[in-house]
Design a protein around this motif. Structure first.
Motif, short mmCIF file in Angstrom:
data_model
loop_
_atom_site.label_atom_id
_atom_site.label_comp_id
_atom_site.label_asym_id
_atom_site.label_seq_id
_atom_site.Cartn_x
_atom_site.Cartn_y
_atom_site.Cartn_z
N UNK A 1 -35.28 36.65 10.79
CA UNK A 1 -34.25 36.03 9.87
C UNK A 1 -34.52 36.58 8.42
N UNK A 2 -33.30 37.10 7.74
CA UNK A 2 -33.46 37.49 6.27
C UNK A 2 -33.21 36.42 5.21
N UNK A 3 -32.90 35.37 5.55
CA UNK A 3 -32.51 34.49 4.51
C UNK A 3 -33.10 32.94 4.56
N UNK A 4 -34.24 32.69 5.45
CA UNK A 4 -34.75 31.55 5.72
C UNK A 4 -35.89 31.29 4.74
N UNK A 5 -36.69 32.17 4.50
CA UNK A 5 -37.93 31.97 3.50
C UNK A 5 -37.45 32.11 1.96
N UNK A 6 -37.88 31.25 1.30
CA UNK A 6 -37.38 31.01 -0.15
C UNK A 6 -37.93 32.27 -1.12
N UNK A 7 -38.97 32.88 -0.52
CA UNK A 7 -39.68 33.95 -1.38
C UNK A 7 -39.14 35.33 -0.79
N UNK A 8 -38.30 35.08 0.16
CA UNK A 8 -37.73 36.50 0.59
C UNK A 8 -38.27 37.32 1.63
N UNK A 9 -39.49 36.57 2.37
CA UNK A 9 -40.19 37.27 3.36
C UNK A 9 -39.36 37.27 4.40
N UNK B 1 -36.81 27.14 -18.66
CA UNK B 1 -35.89 27.75 -19.66
C UNK B 1 -34.48 28.04 -19.00
N UNK B 2 -34.87 29.24 -18.06
CA UNK B 2 -33.55 29.93 -17.41
C UNK B 2 -33.22 29.15 -16.03
N UNK B 3 -34.03 28.44 -15.47
CA UNK B 3 -33.98 27.84 -14.45
C UNK B 3 -34.00 28.62 -13.18
N UNK B 4 -34.51 29.65 -13.33
CA UNK B 4 -34.94 30.86 -12.09
C UNK B 4 -36.10 31.38 -12.33
N UNK B 5 -36.60 32.09 -11.62
CA UNK B 5 -37.73 33.34 -11.65
C UNK B 5 -37.14 34.42 -11.04
N UNK B 6 -37.75 35.70 -11.09
CA UNK B 6 -37.36 36.77 -10.59
C UNK B 6 -38.45 37.77 -10.09
N UNK B 7 -38.17 38.61 -9.05
CA UNK B 7 -39.17 39.36 -8.62
C UNK B 7 -39.10 40.83 -9.45
N UNK B 8 -39.87 41.71 -9.38
CA UNK B 8 -39.92 42.91 -9.74
C UNK B 8 -38.45 43.59 -9.97
N UNK B 9 -37.80 43.31 -8.76
CA UNK B 9 -36.60 44.05 -8.22
C UNK B 9 -35.40 43.39 -8.67
N UNK B 10 -35.59 42.00 -9.43
CA UNK B 10 -34.57 41.30 -10.10
C UNK B 10 -34.08 40.39 -9.06
N UNK B 11 -34.67 40.29 -7.72
CA UNK B 11 -34.27 39.05 -6.95
C UNK B 11 -34.52 37.55 -7.39
N UNK B 12 -33.49 36.93 -7.53
CA UNK B 12 -33.86 35.47 -8.09
C UNK B 12 -34.15 34.52 -7.19
N UNK C 1 -43.32 32.72 -6.44
CA UNK C 1 -42.49 33.48 -5.95
C UNK C 1 -42.48 35.05 -6.72
N UNK C 2 -42.45 35.22 -8.07
CA UNK C 2 -42.44 36.56 -8.31
C UNK C 2 -43.42 37.67 -7.73
N UNK C 3 -44.49 36.97 -7.45
CA UNK C 3 -45.64 37.66 -6.83
C UNK C 3 -45.36 38.03 -5.30
#
Length: 276
Positions: A8-16, A159-170, A194-196
């Motif tokens: 499953x591509x979109x179950x884990x919040x971290x993107x795993x 402040x922003x309401x989100x965090x991002x990975x190095x590849x800008x996935x939020x 999450x960013x890590x």
């Protein structure tokens, strides 16, 4: 006539990626029964399993993102990172670090990535909450770049309401605005982790695509059959073994250029149990 899992591509919040029916990422290897179950997974005749595992990818991503000089130097010098942390946190010369100190330092290293609490760490390594808090404080004092990074990332997320990975996935983290303290704490841990973990997941997907494309381009019979978070498993045709080993190592270690080297360790076996 073979077992097939669903990824499953979109179950884990971290993107795993996650695996279901059956979940092949979660066969417990800490328990003997879980390890024994791995013996039933075997390649077809004329094939061997090759497994490549990223070495401490999340800590390496943390070194890159936090720009912590101590952690970066340790990885560039190929030091034993858990021994390095033990020496710093327990004020012991590097050569005199005991196995227990190293094990506890390993729990602190990985715990920091997951935003572990003093209570959680104490439970895990069998020390008092006060002692665990001391360890975490000493860790953050020695790795000051990590401390700064963790605090900045939480503030930015508020402040922003989100965090991002190095590849800008939020990942959006509304929990940080909750009136409930425990939910806010969960939000802070998610903002730190999450960013890590998310960047590590992105890197693994880049590596997987590259491995897949190379196997296809070279018209090899070997197939990528399983991904277990930081690990790729390939059912490899015997005569393709050396070429596939090289593809795995090269693709995984060069998926991205970080401030520290990425390392993948490759092992081979005729069943899943005997790998590594």
């Amino acid at each position: 006539g073979r077992i097939h899992t669903t990824f499953n591509q979109n179950v884990m919040a971290t993107g795993r990626l996650s695996s279901t029916e059956p979940n092949l990422q979660n066969i417990q290897i800490r328990m003997e029964l879980g390890r024994q179950i791995r013996k039933v997974f075997v390649p077809q005749d004329g094939y061997v399993f090759l497994d490549a595992d990223y070495s401490q990818i999340e800590l390496r991503v943390l070194a890159h993102m936090s720009e912590d000089a101590t952690l970066i130097e340790a990885y560039r010098e190929n030091a034993d990172i858990h021994r390095t942390t033990a020496a710093l946190v327990f004020h012991t010369p590097y050569e005199e670090v005991t196995e227990l100190q190293r094990r506890n330092a390993k729990a602190v290293n990985f715990g920091i990535v997951y935003g572990i609490s003093d209570f959680g760490l104490g439970e895990q390594i069998g020390v008092s909450r006060k002692k665990a808090k001391e360890y975490i404080d000493q860790y953050l004092e020695k790795y000051s770049g990590i401390k700064q990074f963790m605090s900045d990332i939480v503030e930015e997320a508020k402040e922003k309401g989100y965090v991002e990975t190095l590849f800008k996935r939020r990942r959006y983290i509304p929990e940080l605005k909750s009136k409930n303290f425990n939910i806010r704490q969960f939000g802070a841990r998610a903002a730190m982790n999450t960013p890590i973990q998310g960047t590590a997941a992105d890197i693994m997907k880049i590596a997987m695509i590259d491995v897949f494309n190379k196997l296809k381009e070279r018209k090899l019979k070997s197939k990528l059959i399983l991904q277990i978070h930081d690990e790729l498993l390939i059912e490899t045709k015997e005569e393709e073994k050396e070429e596939v080993k090289n593809i795995l190592k090269t693709s995984m270690e060069n998926a991205i250029k970080l401030k520290v080297p990425l390392r993948a360790d490759v092992s081979e076996a005729y069943n899943w149990y005997d790998l590594k």
